[in-house]
Design an enzyme around this catalytic site. Sequence first.
Site, PDB file in Angstrom:
ATOM      1  N   GLU B  53       0.864  -1.184   0.000  1.00  0.00           N
ATOM      2  CA  GLU B  53       0.000   0.000   0.000  1.00  0.00           C
ATOM      3  C   GLU B  53       0.896   1.227   0.000  1.00  0.00           C
ATOM      4  OE1 GLU B  53      -2.634   0.393   3.282  1.00  0.00           O
ATOM      5  OE2 GLU B  53      -3.454  -1.608   3.050  1.00  0.00           O
ATOM      6  N   ASP B  64      -6.030   8.314  10.499  1.00  0.00           N
ATOM      7  CA  ASP B  64      -4.706   7.881  10.921  1.00  0.00           C
ATOM      8  C   ASP B  64      -4.344   8.359  12.314  1.00  0.00           C
ATOM      9  OD1 ASP B  64      -3.572   6.332   8.730  1.00  0.00           O
ATOM     10  OD2 ASP B  64      -3.865   8.163   7.563  1.00  0.00           O
TER      11      ASP B  64
END
Lengths: 427, 271
Positions: B53, B64
Amino acid sequence: MTARDLGGAADPDELGSPDSGSHDPDEGGHFGPYGGRFMPEALIAAQDELAAEYDKARRDPEFVAELDRLLRDYAGRPSPLTEAERFSAHAGGARVLLKREDLNHTGSHKINNVLGQALLVKRMGKRRVIAETGAGQHGVATATACALLDLDCVIYMGATDTRRQALNVARMRLLGAEVRPVSTGSATLKDAINEALRDWVTNVADTHYLLGTAAGAHPFPLLVRNLHRVIGTEARQQVLERTGGLPDAVLACVGGGSNAIGIFHGFIDDPGVRLIGAEAGGHGLDSGEHGAALTSGSPGTLHGARSYLLQDEDGQIAEAYSISAGLDYPGVGPEHAWLADSGRAEYRAVTDEEAMEAFRLLSRTEGIIPAVESAHALAAALRVGTELGPEAVLVVNVSGRGDKDMDTAAHYFGLVPEAGITGEDQQ
Amino acid sequence: MSLQEVFRNCAEQRRSALIGYLPAGFPTVSESVGLFEAMVRGDGHTPGCDIVEVGLPYSDPVMDGSTIQSAAERALRNGFRVRQLFDVVSAVAASGAVPVVMSYWNPIHRYGPDAFARDLRAAGGAGLITPDLVPEEAGEWMEASEEHRLDRIFLVAPSSTEHRLALTASAGTGFLYAASVMGVTGARESVSDSARELVRRTRAHTELPIGVGLGVRTAEHAAEVASFADGVIVGSAFVTRAEREGQDGVCAFAGELGRGVRTASPEPAGG
C-alpha cells in the site's frame, strides 16, 4: 417560537422532499453537487443513527416542546431586534436592524444548536459528548449544555487557539469539561475537528460528536441549520412588525456558516430579500492569508462533505487565516456552496481591518461590542448600505458578543499599556 | 500481476497475503523507494510483502493515528507532490510486489478521478484503497476505475450493518479492507476479537478476499490474523521500524511478518 421552527409536525412542508419547498437536501445529504458523506465507513452507522433519531425527534411534540422551553427559559429567546440609528448614519443612511444573538446565554447563537443536539444525545442514550472549538464559543456552549443535562464533555481545541482564547479554556473547565489542546497540523480549528473525528471513530458506541457548525457529513448540515433556523424565523417576524415590510438584505458572517444559514432560512423564500454572507478576508484575498472559501476557494471534500475549500493544487488543505478565530477555517458548510452557485445568496470577503473598524464603530455608536466574527457582517452592512442608500432596510445578525475578543482588540487598537499603545488615534 | 492472482497464489500456498503500508515520500521520495523495496525483499530468509500500500501523504488524515500522521507531515514538509506518487508506484511494481495506493479522497478529487486512474494504471498500480470514500459517494470513482481497470478497495468496519456489508462488498473489487477495531491506524497490544467477527460477517456477503488492518504490529499478530483472514495489513509498525532502523529494520521486520503469515494454521473459512 413554535414547532414550525424545528421542522416539527405542525408544518408538513418542512418534512417534505427538496421539491416540496423545504430546502432539505436529498436522502444522502446532497445540496446539489455539495454535501454528502465523505466519511470513514466506521462512522456511517453513527451518522445513520443520528439522522434517524433526528427525524423522529423533529416530529415528536414532546421533544419540540422541551427544546422550546430551554430556548425560552434558559437561553433567553427570542433575541431582540435592535434599531441601530447612529450606526446607520455610517451605512449610507440605510436603516440597520441588529438581530441580537449576542444576548443569548453564553453570548452567541451557538446555544441554539448545542441545546438541540444535547437533547438528541439524551434520546440516543449516549453519555459522552465531544466537540471542536475555534474561538471557544462552541466549546463553551457545549460545556454549558453538558453541565445542564449531565453529560460528560471533552472539547478539542487547537493549541494556538487555547493560547489566543485562554479565558474560554478556563470557562469550559469551570463548567466541568475536559479541554484537550491539539498541536498537530496548523493547531487550529481544522485540526481540532480532525482530532475530534479520531476520538469519535474510536468511541462512537457511547459518544456523540456535537459538531458546532452547519458543515460536516450528513445529517449535520441539515440538523445544525434547522436548529438555528429560529434566528431567521424570529427576525422575519420582528422586521415585519417593526417596519411593515421585508428588508432589502440580510447579512451574516460565514466561517462554517451556521449563524448565516440560520438567519438566511427565515428569508430564503422571499426572493426580494438579498442574502449576503461576509467571509474572512484576513489580510486581503491577494495576500493569500484569509479564510474566504466561497469567494476564493474551489470545490473539494473536507471533514465529511463536498463544498468549497481552500486548498493547494495537490488538494492539500491550506491553512486559513483570520483575526477572528471563529472564521479561521478553510472550509464552509455545503448548503452555502449550493446557495452561492445557485445565486440565491452572495458572499463577500471582509478584511481584518474593515472588520475591526466596524467592531469599534458599533461599540462607539451603539454601545454594543460585537464578536469580531459578527463585525465582518457589520462591515459588509456598511458597504451594502452605502450601495443601496437611505431607503434600504438591512438586517444584520450579531452572532456573538465581543467580550472574548477584548485581548485582540486591546492589541489591535493599543488600548492598554501592556499591549503597547501604538499612537493610533484614540480620539 | 493482479490482486486476484496474488491472493490465488497465496491460497495455493495455504497462507495469507502480507500487505505492507508506508507513505510515499517518507522521509523523501528516493528514500521511500528504498524502504518500499526493503519491505518487499524481506530478510534474506523469508520474502516480505506480496502487496504494497503506497500511502498518499495528506494534510488532514482523519483515519490515521499519530505515527502515520507525523510521517505524512514529514513527507509534505520535505516537498512531496502528488505527481511523484506515480514514480514510487512504478518502483514498487518493478520490485515484484503488487502496488495499490491508499489515499483520502480530496487529492484525487483535485487531480481528477479519471486522470488519477489513468496515471496510476500507467505506473503499474493495481487499485486504490479509499478510507473516506464510501460506495454511495463513489460514482465518479466507479466509472474511472472501470475505465482504467483498477480495483476499488473499500473498507468495512465492526459498526457496519449487514446492509452496508452487502453494499460495500458488491461495490468493491480486488479485496475488502476490514478495519479490525473501531479506531484510527496505530500499533496495538492485541488484535481484537472484533476482527475475527467482522471477517466472519463479511464472508457471508462476498467471495472477495478480506484483508485485516489496524493494530497488527508483530509476527504473532500476523500469524493470528492470518488464521482467519486472506490478507494481513501492517502499516504504523512499518513506519516505526523505518524511522528507527531504516531499510535494514524494514527488511528484518518484513521477514518476521512473512514468517508470521506462513506459520498460521489457516481456518479454511471460504478463503
